[in-house]
Design a protein around this motif. Structure first.
Motif: not given
Length: 308
Positions: A198-215
């Motif tokens: 996740c950091l390599a592709v988006t610059g965000r952690s896996a937890k951030q990716v998951v929470d952002e999808r829910v939000a």
């Protein structure tokens, strides 16, 4: 399975006072007028030759009313059997040059054929035309990425595949779990591997990716439906409304009720000469590796900067 319609046929309200949640995938080719289109609360400039790739489930709102476009819409079954990744097409293109002409011609020909041809053989033709369009767009996006790839290390193929697997799993389960450990278990890898990808592709952690999808889904439902806030929270895995409120405020910066009120007023942003700032809605749902860049008239594939 595949249809070509006008922009106004997408919604009964010609003023687009609120976003709509799309049930099908779209390619939108602007043919006349100048204005803005809001995709998942990010305003994109549009003029003749602008092409948008909008996915099922996203929130779409357009303006002004005199913006005209040809819209190709399809269901997943339309691409069954084709080696094409519809996610690889960029979210925004200003078509120019020979490549732009080829894409525009492909959309126009598909529209003509859909209007005059019927029957099973025609359906096969439409499917092949759509697959060619999406493949061409994917190649344009890859060429643009190669040209403008930063000097710093980009995501490896393995990291990109891992991230895409997470995205696929997240689409199926974001309502049920926000724990990275659960996704790592389902994918058969470690939390560290998911976070690194996740950091390599988006610059965000896996937890951030998951929470952002829910939000992001919460924002879509708040803006495009009349469902009570508590029911939306419950739908997204928050039994207690207060927990949902705290989560949403942390991710988006304002409360769910304030976001709904702001979204209801924001149609004027699409008309304004200079759109006002929009709440920081998560952008995880933008296809990976397709990041907006300032447009340039000399190439296809350059992106505007309203989205970050």
């Amino acid at each position: 399975m595949i249809a070509v319609i006008g922009l106004g046929d997408l919604v009964a309200d010609p003023a687009w006072r609120r976003p709509i949640l799309l049930a099908e995938d779209l390619l939108v080719l602007v043919t006349a007028g100048y204005g803005r289109v809001e995709v998942d609360f990010h305003v994109l400039p549009c003029r003749p030759g602008t092409l948008l790739r909008v996915r099922a489930g996203q929130a779409l709102r357009c303006g002004p009313p005199d913006l005209d476009a040809t819209v190709v819409r399809w269901t997943p079954a339309a691409l069954h059997g084709f080696d094409v990744d519809p996610e690889a097409a960029p979210a925004w293109l200003q078509l120019t040059g020979a490549d732009g002409d080829a894409v525009s011609t492909g959309v126009s020909q598909l529209a003509v054929d859909c209007a005059r041809l019927r029957g099973e053989p025609a359906t096969g033709l439409f499917r092949h035309q759509l697959a060619v369009l999406l493949l061409r767009l994917a190649l344009l996006a890859e060429s643009d990425r190669a040209t403008h790839r930063p000097a710093s290390r980009s995501a490896s193929r393995t990291e990109t595949i891992t991230f895409r697997r997470l995205r696929h799993e997240l689409e199926q389960r974001y309502q049920y779990s926000r724990r990275v450990e659960d996704y790592a278990d389902r994918l058969g890898c470690s939390v560290r591997t998911l976070t690194r990808a996740c950091l390599a592709v988006t610059g965000r952690s896996a937890k951030q990716v998951v929470d952002e999808r829910v939000a992001l889904q919460a924002c879509r439902l708040l803006a495009a439906t009349d469902e009570p806030v508590a029911r939306i929270g419950h739908h997204l895995g928050f039994p207690e409304p207060t927990n949902f409120g705290r989560f949403f405020t942390r991710e988006v910066g304002i409360s769910p009720g304030a976001f709904r009120t702001t979204s209801a007023r924001s149609a004027r942003w699409l008309e304004a000469a200079e759109p006002e700032p929009i709440p920081a809605v998560p952008t995880r749902d933008v296809p990976p590796l397709v990041r907006p860049r300032p447009p340039a008239d000399s190439a296809v594939g350059r992106h505007p900067d309203p989205r970050t």
